[in-house]
Structures are given as structure tokens and as C-alpha cells.
Design a protein around this motif. Structure first.
Motif, PDB file in Angstrom:
ATOM      1  N   UNK A 182       0.839  -1.199   0.000  1.00  0.00           N
ATOM      2  CA  UNK A 182       0.000   0.000   0.000  1.00  0.00           C
ATOM      3  C   UNK A 182       0.876   1.253   0.000  1.00  0.00           C
ATOM      4  N   UNK A 183       0.393   2.267  -0.710  1.00  0.00           N
ATOM      5  CA  UNK A 183       1.100   3.546  -0.742  1.00  0.00           C
ATOM      6  C   UNK A 183       2.257   3.589  -1.712  1.00  0.00           C
ATOM      7  N   UNK A 184       2.495   2.501  -2.441  1.00  0.00           N
ATOM      8  CA  UNK A 184       3.613   2.464  -3.389  1.00  0.00           C
ATOM      9  C   UNK A 184       3.111   2.216  -4.813  1.00  0.00           C
ATOM     10  N   UNK A 185       3.953   2.562  -5.771  1.00  0.00           N
ATOM     11  CA  UNK A 185       3.603   2.395  -7.173  1.00  0.00           C
ATOM     12  C   UNK A 185       3.384   0.919  -7.496  1.00  0.00           C
ATOM     13  N   UNK A 186       2.369   0.635  -8.319  1.00  0.00           N
ATOM     14  CA  UNK A 186       2.102  -0.756  -8.681  1.00  0.00           C
ATOM     15  C   UNK A 186       2.561  -1.096 -10.104  1.00  0.00           C
ATOM     16  N   UNK A 187       2.807  -0.078 -10.930  1.00  0.00           N
ATOM     17  CA  UNK A 187       3.172  -0.341 -12.325  1.00  0.00           C
ATOM     18  C   UNK A 187       4.574  -0.924 -12.442  1.00  0.00           C
ATOM     19  N   UNK A 188       5.525  -0.357 -11.692  1.00  0.00           N
ATOM     20  CA  UNK A 188       6.914  -0.813 -11.811  1.00  0.00           C
ATOM     21  C   UNK A 188       7.081  -2.296 -11.452  1.00  0.00           C
ATOM     22  N   UNK A 189       6.501  -2.796 -10.345  1.00  0.00           N
ATOM     23  CA  UNK A 189       6.613  -4.234 -10.069  1.00  0.00           C
ATOM     24  C   UNK A 189       5.984  -5.102 -11.155  1.00  0.00           C
ATOM     25  N   UNK A 190       4.879  -4.621 -11.752  1.00  0.00           N
ATOM     26  CA  UNK A 190       4.254  -5.375 -12.844  1.00  0.00           C
ATOM     27  C   UNK A 190       5.157  -5.385 -14.072  1.00  0.00           C
ATOM     28  N   UNK A 191       5.749  -4.216 -14.388  1.00  0.00           N
ATOM     29  CA  UNK A 191       6.718  -4.123 -15.486  1.00  0.00           C
ATOM     30  C   UNK A 191       7.842  -5.135 -15.299  1.00  0.00           C
ATOM     31  N   UNK A 192       8.422  -5.132 -14.118  1.00  0.00           N
ATOM     32  CA  UNK A 192       9.550  -6.025 -13.840  1.00  0.00           C
ATOM     33  C   UNK A 192       9.144  -7.484 -13.996  1.00  0.00           C
ATOM     34  N   UNK A 193       7.942  -7.801 -13.518  1.00  0.00           N
ATOM     35  CA  UNK A 193       7.467  -9.183 -13.634  1.00  0.00           C
ATOM     36  C   UNK A 193       7.301  -9.579 -15.097  1.00  0.00           C
ATOM     37  N   UNK A 194       6.647  -8.727 -15.895  1.00  0.00           N
ATOM     38  CA  UNK A 194       6.395  -9.069 -17.301  1.00  0.00           C
ATOM     39  C   UNK A 194       7.695  -9.203 -18.085  1.00  0.00           C
ATOM     40  N   UNK A 195       8.653  -8.301 -17.833  1.00  0.00           N
ATOM     41  CA  UNK A 195       9.937  -8.381 -18.535  1.00  0.00           C
ATOM     42  C   UNK A 195      10.685  -9.660 -18.155  1.00  0.00           C
ATOM     43  N   UNK A 196      10.689 -10.000 -16.876  1.00  0.00           N
ATOM     44  CA  UNK A 196      11.365 -11.227 -16.426  1.00  0.00           C
ATOM     45  C   UNK A 196      10.685 -12.442 -17.024  1.00  0.00           C
ATOM     46  N   UNK A 197       9.386 -12.427 -17.087  1.00  0.00           N
ATOM     47  CA  UNK A 197       8.631 -13.547 -17.655  1.00  0.00           C
ATOM     48  C   UNK A 197       8.903 -13.689 -19.153  1.00  0.00           C
ATOM     49  N   UNK A 198       8.982 -12.559 -19.839  1.00  0.00           N
ATOM     50  CA  UNK A 198       9.271 -12.579 -21.271  1.00  0.00           C
ATOM     51  C   UNK A 198      10.646 -13.178 -21.539  1.00  0.00           C
ATOM     52  N   UNK A 199      11.620 -12.824 -20.693  1.00  0.00           N
ATOM     53  CA  UNK A 199      12.968 -13.371 -20.869  1.00  0.00           C
ATOM     54  C   UNK A 199      12.980 -14.883 -20.636  1.00  0.00           C
ATOM     55  N   UNK A 200      12.219 -15.337 -19.622  1.00  0.00           N
ATOM     56  CA  UNK A 200      12.154 -16.770 -19.357  1.00  0.00           C
ATOM     57  C   UNK A 200      11.516 -17.515 -20.500  1.00  0.00           C
ATOM     58  N   UNK A 201      10.496 -16.885 -21.120  1.00  0.00           N
ATOM     59  CA  UNK A 201       9.825 -17.536 -22.242  1.00  0.00           C
ATOM     60  C   UNK A 201      10.752 -17.690 -23.445  1.00  0.00           C
TER      61      UNK A 201
END
Length: 291
Positions: free
Chosen positions: A272-291
Motif C-alpha cells: 500500500x502507498x507504493x507504485x504498482x506499475x513498476x513491479x508489474x513491469x519487472x514481472x512481465x519483462x522477467x517472464x518474457x525473458x524466461x519464455x
């Protein structure tokens, strides 16, 4: 008919998250999931160089000649938000509660899916299933999802992750990208999560508040468990009490994270109280690399 005040709040969260949707889609929303959903198309005779793992042994046994299965990638994603609305989600010590964080996250994911022409559904749960909305497309549909995320008044107060996952397995027949959004203050859901993760693409999203893992020194406080109704008085000035509180939190968190590792699930951590976009960005980029 949606009351005017409710409509204003829905529009407000829609406007607040609209620019974040553009950021999220720019972060390769679809490419993070591509190839995860595939549909059987047909069988054909085996040719030299084909992957032997694709052999259809049933057809091969009937015909006496080797045949392989052909698949096609599903361009359209089926996304489902499995959202915890238990009493503990009402907790918050920053600019928002965990429930408000969940509503913003749900709106962001729903709008991203719709903008990408994917279908999105929603299940709200406590210790029972509070609301279940099938996956559809369209702006009116996403407004309904945002309305439920903001204004659903749950009957239950507890958390039953096992029941929510079993409900998902019953109603979702095809493979689906599932955002399991909760503070995971529950136990006994290991087997259900294992079954669901075999059938679906499960993404655990852990929502938390900073004071849940580090109690501030504010003297005597009266605490109430929103799920059970139990109340206690705690001396937060005691270093021993604060350390005991933190150890209990991290012990539970460690057991939860070990379960995710065993099932090869990569969680997203939000506070709570923190940005939510950056963690989602990091997750999607890491997932894309794994794929």
C-alpha cells in the motif's frame, strides 16, 4: 441504474489508471504470455525432424503409423482475476488500504486486458464465493468489474483460498491466465493451488501493508482481527513484542514463498502507498525473458 456518486468514483479510478494501462501495455503485456495458451488443431503423419514429444500415441496405435499433434497459439488471452475481499484487506496505514490497492490493481489489469482485446473475468471471495463474473470483452464489462471491486459488500470476513481455487477449477474449463490477488493470510490451500497451477497459468499477487511486517513503536494499542473479531491490547513500546510480531509475519511469509517455489510460481509483491506499475513491469519483462 448506477448511482451518480458511485459512477463518479468508478470514472475517477478509470481515469487514474488509464495512463498506467499505456505503460503496462508498453511493457509487453501480450508477449509476456504468448505461447502459454495453445489449442489442439489436428493430427498429421509423422515426418522426419518432427518433435517426438508431439506424437499422438492413441492415433498411432490405431493406425499402425506414427502421427503427431499440431497446435496453434491462442492469440486471444483469457484473463481471470481471483480476488480476496476478506476482512484483513480493510487494513491500511498509508494513503490507502489493501482493499483500495486491490481495486486499483484490478482496474489496471482489467483495462489492460480489454485494451489488448483479451477477455477478462472476475471472482471475489472471502470464506465463500461472493461474486463470480464470466470473462467477456468491452468497456461496459470492465466498468462492471471496477464497480464490483470498489463496492462489493462481502458477507464473509474470513479467507478460504482453497475454496476459491476449487471454484476456479470448476468454472474455468480452458487454460486461463489467473491473477490470484490476496494477502494470503490463510493455510491449507497447498493441494488446491497445485491442482490449479497444472491447469491454469497462476500468478500470485501478494498485497501487504508496511506495518504488517514491522510494527511501529506507538505505545499501547488495541488491535482487532477483522476476520475473526478477536481483540488484544499490545504494548508496541516493547522491543520484544515488536520482534515477536515481525518473526511471526516472516515465518508465515517464508512458508508461503517456499510453496510458490515448489510449484514454480513467481509472485508479484505489492505494498500500500507504493507504485504498482513498476513491479508489474519487472514481472512481465522477467517472464518474457524466461519464455
Amino acid at each position: 441504474m448506477i448511482p451518480r456518486e458511485m459512477l463518479r468514483k468508478i470514472r475517477a479510478i478509470q481515469i487514474r489508471t488509464s495512463h498506467k494501462v499505456d505503460e503496462l501495455l508498453a511493457g509487453n503485456w501480450h508477449s509476456a504470455f504468448k505461447g502459454r495458451g495453445i489449442e489442439f488443431e489436428e493430427v498429421r503423419p509423422y515426418q522426419i525432424g518432427d518433435d517426438v514429444r508431439a506424437i499422438d500415441w492413441n492415433v498411432t496405435a490405431r493406425s499402425g503409423e506414427p502421427f503427431i499433434k499440431l497446435f496453434r497459439e491462442e492469440r486471444e488471452l483469457a484473463v481471470h482475476l481471483l480476488v480476496d475481499l476478506s476482512g484483513s484487506l480493510n487494513f491500511g496505514t498509508t494513503t490507502q488500504t489493501k482493499r483500495e490497492l486491490v481495486a486499483e490493481l484490478g482496474a489496471l489489469l482489467s483495462m489492460s486486458a480489454i485494451r489488448n482485446d483479451d477477455r477478462v473475468g472476475l471472482t471475489l471471495f472471502t470464506d465463500a464465493i461472493e461474486k463470480s463474473i464470466p470473462a467477456r470483452k468491452g468497456s461496459r464489462h470492465v466498468l462492471r468489474l471496477i464497480r464490483e471491486l470498489l463496492y462489493c459488500q462481502p458477507v464473509g470476513t474470513g479467507t478460504n483460498l482453497q475454496g476459491a481455487l476449487e471454484h476456479l477449477n470448476r468454472v474455468s474449463k480452458r487454460r486461463t491466465v489467473v491473477f490470484l490477488i490476496s494477502d494470503f493470510q490463510d493455510s491449507g490451500y497447498e493441494r488446491s493451488l497445485k491442482v490449479a497451477s497444472r491447469k491454469h497459468d497462476i500468478i500470485p499477487v501478494i498485497v501487504a501493508d508496511p506495518c504488517e511486517h514491522e510494527m511501529p513503536n506507538v505505545g499501547l494499542v488495541r488491535l482487532r482481527d477483522e476476520e475473526t473479531g478477536e481483540t488484544i491490547t499490545l504494548d508496541t513500546a516493547s522491543r520484544k513484542n515488536r520482534e515477536k510480531y515481525s518473526r511471526r509475519y516472516f515465518k508465515h511469509a517464508d512458508a508461503r514463498d517456499q510453496l510458490f517455489r515448489r510449484l514454480r510460481l513467481t509472485p508479484i509483491h505489492l505494498e500500500t502507498g507504493r507504485d504498482i506499475v513498476d513491479p508489474l513491469h519487472q514481472y512481465f519483462h522477467a517472464r518474457e525473458r524466461r519464455s
